[in-house]
Design an enzyme around this catalytic site. Structure first.
Site, PDB file in Angstrom:
ATOM      1  N   ASP A  98       0.877  -1.181   0.000  1.00 60.22           N
ATOM      2  CA  ASP A  98       0.000   0.000   0.000  1.00 60.22           C
ATOM      3  C   ASP A  98       0.909   1.225   0.000  1.00 60.22           C
ATOM      4  O   ASP A  98       2.120   1.107   0.203  1.00 60.22           O
ATOM      5  CB  ASP A  98      -0.894  -0.007   1.256  1.00 60.22           C
ATOM      6  CG  ASP A  98      -1.797   1.215   1.336  1.00 60.22           C
ATOM      7  OD1 ASP A  98      -2.406   1.571   0.307  1.00 60.22           O
ATOM      8  OD2 ASP A  98      -1.883   1.845   2.412  1.00 60.22           O
ATOM      9  N   SER A  99       0.306   2.385  -0.193  1.00 61.16           N
ATOM     10  CA  SER A  99       1.081   3.623  -0.115  1.00 61.16           C
ATOM     11  C   SER A  99       1.538   3.894   1.318  1.00 61.16           C
ATOM     12  O   SER A  99       2.457   4.669   1.527  1.00 61.16           O
ATOM     13  CB  SER A  99       0.225   4.778  -0.608  1.00 61.16           C
ATOM     14  OG  SER A  99      -0.967   4.826   0.153  1.00 61.16           O
TER      15      SER A  99
ATOM     16  N   CYS B 110      -4.452  -1.376  -1.852  1.00 57.97           N
ATOM     17  CA  CYS B 110      -4.574   0.071  -2.008  1.00 57.97           C
ATOM     18  C   CYS B 110      -5.654   0.306  -3.052  1.00 57.97           C
ATOM     19  O   CYS B 110      -5.519  -0.135  -4.201  1.00 57.97           O
ATOM     20  CB  CYS B 110      -3.234   0.644  -2.480  1.00 57.97           C
ATOM     21  SG  CYS B 110      -3.293   2.393  -2.860  1.00 57.97           S
TER      22      CYS B 110
ATOM     23  N   GLU C   2      -3.492   8.545   8.838  1.00 62.58           N
ATOM     24  CA  GLU C   2      -2.025   8.377   8.941  1.00 62.58           C
ATOM     25  C   GLU C   2      -1.476   9.130  10.144  1.00 62.58           C
ATOM     26  O   GLU C   2      -0.458   8.772  10.703  1.00 62.58           O
ATOM     27  CB  GLU C   2      -1.331   8.879   7.663  1.00 62.58           C
ATOM     28  CG  GLU C   2      -1.462   7.955   6.475  1.00 62.58           C
ATOM     29  CD  GLU C   2      -0.471   6.772   6.490  1.00 62.58           C
ATOM     30  OE1 GLU C   2       0.666   6.931   6.945  1.00 62.58           O
ATOM     31  OE2 GLU C   2      -0.868   5.685   6.021  1.00 62.58           O
TER      32      GLU C   2
ATOM     33  N   CYS D 242     -11.077   2.858   0.086  1.00 62.03           N
ATOM     34  CA  CYS D 242      -9.668   3.132   0.416  1.00 62.03           C
ATOM     35  C   CYS D 242      -9.346   2.323   1.662  1.00 62.03           C
ATOM     36  O   CYS D 242     -10.119   2.308   2.626  1.00 62.03           O
ATOM     37  CB  CYS D 242      -9.481   4.620   0.678  1.00 62.03           C
ATOM     38  SG  CYS D 242      -7.901   5.026   1.439  1.00 62.03           S
ATOM     39  N   THR D 243      -8.191   1.659   1.638  1.00 62.14           N
ATOM     40  CA  THR D 243      -7.886   0.721   2.724  1.00 62.14           C
ATOM     41  C   THR D 243      -7.565   1.424   4.053  1.00 62.14           C
ATOM     42  O   THR D 243      -7.424   0.760   5.072  1.00 62.14           O
ATOM     43  CB  THR D 243      -6.733  -0.210   2.312  1.00 62.14           C
ATOM     44  OG1 THR D 243      -5.650   0.585   1.816  1.00 62.14           O
ATOM     45  CG2 THR D 243      -7.183  -1.190   1.258  1.00 62.14           C
ATOM     46  N   HIS D 244      -7.421   2.731   4.023  1.00 64.88           N
ATOM     47  CA  HIS D 244      -7.228   3.459   5.289  1.00 64.88           C
ATOM     48  C   HIS D 244      -8.534   3.608   6.077  1.00 64.88           C
ATOM     49  O   HIS D 244      -8.513   3.793   7.289  1.00 64.88           O
ATOM     50  CB  HIS D 244      -6.696   4.864   5.011  1.00 64.88           C
ATOM     51  CG  HIS D 244      -5.225   4.921   4.737  1.00 64.88           C
ATOM     52  ND1 HIS D 244      -4.670   4.448   3.583  1.00 64.88           N
ATOM     53  CD2 HIS D 244      -4.204   5.396   5.488  1.00 64.88           C
ATOM     54  CE1 HIS D 244      -3.359   4.637   3.614  1.00 64.88           C
ATOM     55  NE2 HIS D 244      -3.051   5.215   4.765  1.00 64.88           N
TER      56      HIS D 244
END
Ligand code: DGL
Length: 281
Positions: A24-25, A87, A165, A199-201
């Protein structure tokens, strides 16, 4: 697809014990890792988070594809048997540009769509993701092809990744709640009964998102669905590990290991101290 040389039995026995590669990013792909650990506890996982270059979601298609190709190349330096692009952004822009052709691979789009279309009763699905994911139209095109009766209400949520994040993930965090209300109210007003967290976040703030959307709206985590698909796919290929002990997670990041260790707990609810390494490609 698995290349031919990998399909004979002796090779397969070795490959079974290879790790599952996830990238992922940043931290978002950990939502897929968490589900992998739950459903495939004996598998080894190698994770790459491109924390030095996050966010991907506000970059051009060309840049995202270049980053994704480099992430894949990094994972391939290890013994891995399948790659998950955990991602939503990469999965969206790479939908028609294969970034892995020589081993099993999945992004998050198809697994998330399958789960969402199964869950919706009124055929109205909300979709939230990064600007690049929403702009790509990936989900809308794929749903139109496979489930034309389903209507999609898309909404880009550019600030969510930064909030997550930076650890602004508490259910009562006033900043995150305000931002979430701003993004989600228009989607809620469209009477969707399923919301894809594209979005995986986003699953890290699923409680807050669910609170705003209301208890009748089913939340689908794209990362978790990709993990479930991975289990099914490796099983079909007879590539699940037959190891008897718990697998190991190893994490690589392109920026500070300390920051990753500190925030990973929000995703995994466990300490990753000592398992995180810095890598500059
Ligand atoms: N985790 C990424 C996704 O699922 C988003 C983060 C980013 O913008 O880089 O889209």
């Amino acid at each position: 697809m698995i290349p031919e040389r990998r399909t004979d039995l002796a090779d397969k026995e070795n490959i079974r014990d290879y790790a599952i590669g996830v990238f992922d990013s940043g931290m978002g792909g950990l939502t897929a890792v968490k589900e992998l650990n739950r459903i495939l506890p004996n598998e080894n996982i190698i994770y790459f988070g491109d924390t030095a270059r996050i966010p991907y979601g506000s970059r051009s298609r060309e840049t995202i594809l270049r980053y994704a190709t480099e992430d894949v190349a990094f994972l391939k330096q290890h013994k891995i048997k399948m790659i998950i692009a955990a991602c939503g952004t990469v999965s969206s822009v790479a939908l028609d540009t294969p970034i892995v052709t020589d081993m099993p691979f999945t992004g998050v789009i198809a697994p998330a769509i399958e789960a969402a279309c199964k869950a919706t009763k009124n055929k109205r699905i909300g979709l939230i993701g990064t600007p690049a994911t929403i702009k790509s139209g990936s989900y809308i095109h794929a749903i139109a092809n496979t489930h034309p009766e389903v209507m999609v209400v898309p909404q880009a949520c550019p600030l969510f990744v930064h909030l997550v994040e930076n650890g602004y993930t508490d259910f009562n965090n006033p900043v995150t709640r305000l931002v979430a209300e701003e993004y989600l109210t228009p989607v809620k007003n469209e009477n969707v009964d399923v919301l894809i967290l594209g979005c995986t976040h986003y699953p890290v703030i699923a409680d807050l998102i669910g609170d705003i959307m209301g208890k009748d709206v089913v939340l689908v985590s794209a990362g978790a669905e990709a993990a479930k698909f991975t289990k099914q796919h490796l099983d079909e290929l007879e590539l699940l590990s037959d190891r008897n002990e718990k697998g190991k997670n190893t994490y690589y990041v392109s920026d500070s290991t300390e920051m990753f260790e500190e925030n990973a707990v929000n995703f995994l609810h466990e300490n990753v101290h000592g398992d995180v390494f810095r890598s500059d490609f």
